[in-house]
Design an enzyme around this catalytic site. Structure first.
Site, short mmCIF file in Angstrom:
data_model
loop_
_atom_site.label_atom_id
_atom_site.label_comp_id
_atom_site.label_asym_id
_atom_site.label_seq_id
_atom_site.Cartn_x
_atom_site.Cartn_y
_atom_site.Cartn_z
N SER A 146 -9.23 23.90 -14.90
CA SER A 146 -8.31 24.36 -15.94
C SER A 146 -7.13 25.11 -15.34
CB SER A 146 -9.05 25.24 -16.95
OG SER A 146 -9.74 26.28 -16.29
N GLY A 354 -40.44 38.05 -17.17
CA GLY A 354 -41.35 37.75 -16.07
C GLY A 354 -41.70 36.27 -16.02
N GLU A 378 -11.86 27.72 -20.33
CA GLU A 378 -10.56 28.34 -20.58
C GLU A 378 -10.11 29.23 -19.41
OE1 GLU A 378 -9.15 29.46 -24.32
OE2 GLU A 378 -10.87 28.67 -25.39
#
Length: 397
Positions: A146, A354, A378
């Site tokens: 991007s 766990g 983005e």
């Protein structure tokens, strides 16, 4: 700064909370278990349309609201409220929030760059849609992610058309969209001045080869890659028309305005996922008699504190946007801060689980997979740090 929101936006927040609990989280969980996005004809989308989703905030000049075309519950009256809605929606399921029908990320560039005729053409079907329909946005490319400044998709004028050639990737919902806003360049040598934005309609020859990418999380919506091969787009689909690009870097600014408006909301989404993980972890600690562990309580508090700090930065960026003040630095800072804080929260929650966290059937494990994408979409965290560093030394962004 005042982060208060209107009574209407408070009501939208309450509606989103109810639907998130009753509809969105179960639908997101269903898609995650199936390992695939919900299909277009899934009844969930019809129910969400009936609840008011899938609509645009755009209204024709002089239009009088008649009560049947109210903006969607996830579209706020201010950027500050939009961050809070994004946070609440992602708390229940961020993937399903993107999967919802509507103009999506394609709406902001049409609103900010489009001519009145283009807004009428492309957004009026979303005022009061009779069936779920989608719009989409495509910037990311296989070669440059991007990085807006380095897009490779080419556009050349040919008579009354533009011809697009290139490839886009990880575009949300473009495979099912009525149209997709595609960013391209007329000449890479022109840099930002060469950028143009086009609305490419579904079925346009040369616009295809859609492929839904497989992801580790956020499986409820389609992240789609596609090709543009000699794709002829009418000149009327150039967003803003030729006049818009007479201003230097018009196309680049249009893309950046979209990101600067969206990045605080993305930060809010990351905070929402982190908050959900911590709530689940706290419930698990209570159920398993772990709440008396001082070390766990300390880490729980520290994670919540970091999420709150990230949310405040996102709200500041949005507050500036509401006042039409520059917010690039704050938008990038919020996008850089929130995903790591949320990742830390989900990692802590996994440690609390766990061995149970390794079974792959607990919500916390899903949130742990979902949150990673928020650091990528983005503009990655690295891109945000580049933006902020250039600002520090006075270079243009």
């Amino acid at each position: 700064m005042d982060f208060s929101i209107s009574a209407d936006d408070q009501s939208r927040l309450q509606t989103l909370r109810r639907l998130g609990r009753d509809e969105m989280r179960p639908a997101g969980w269903r898609a995650d278990r199936a390992g695939a996005p919900l299909p277009v004809d899934d009844p969930f989308f019809v129910r969400m349309l009936a609840e008011g989703f899938g609509r645009t905030r755009w209204r024709a000049a002089g239009a009088t609201p008649d009560g049947t075309d109210a903006p969607a519950p996830n579209k706020a009256g201010s950027a500050v409220a939009q961050v809070l809605l994004a946070e609440e929606g992602a708390y229940w399921d961020r993937g399903i929030g993107v999967a919802l029908p509507g103009p999506g990320l394609g709406e902001p560039p049409i609103l900010s760059m489009g001519t009145p005729e283009q807004k009428q053409r492309f957004l009026s079907p979303f005022v009061n849609p009779q069936r779920p329909i989608w719009g989409a946005f495509a910037m990311t490319e296989p070669s440059g992610g991007s990085d807006v400044a380095n897009i490779k998709t080419r556009a050349r004028r040919d008579g009354d058309h533009w011809v697009l050639d290139g490839a886009k990737s990880f575009s949300g919902n473009s495979g099912r969209a009525e149209w997709t806003v595609v960013f391209a360049t007329i000449d890479p040598a022109l840099g930002r001045a060469g950028h143009r934005a086009f609305v490419v309609e579904r079925g346009t020859p040369g616009f295809g080869d859609f492929r839904i990418e497989k992801k580790m999380g956020l499986k409820a919506y389609e992240s789609t890659s596609f090709f543009l091969s000699g794709c002829r787009v009418p000149a009327a689909n150039l967003l803003g028309g030729e006049a818009y690009y007479e201003q230097r870097s018009g196309g680049f600014k249009g893309a950046m305005n979209t990101f600067n408006a969206g990045r605080p909301a993305i930060a809010g989404m990351a905070v929402g996922i982190g908050r959900a993980a911590l709530d689940e972890a706290a419930a698990f600690m209570q159920a398993q008699g772990l709440a008396s562990d001082l070390r766990l309580r300390d880490r729980l508090e520290r994670s919540r504190r970091k999420l709150k700090a990230a949310l405040l930065m996102a709200l500041r960026a949005a507050w500036l946007a509401d006042r039409r003040q520059p917010n690039m630095l704050e938008a990038s800072a919020s996008k850089a801060l929130a995903p790591p804080a949320a990742f830390e929260a989900t990692s802590f929650a996994m440690e609390v689980l766990g061995l149970a966290g390794g079974r792959g059937d607990h919500l916390i494990e899903k949130l742990f997979r979902d949150v990673k994408a928020l650091d990528i979409v983005e503009g990655t965290g690295q891109i945000q740090r580049v933006v902020m560093a250039r600002h520090l030394v006075g270079l243009p962004n």
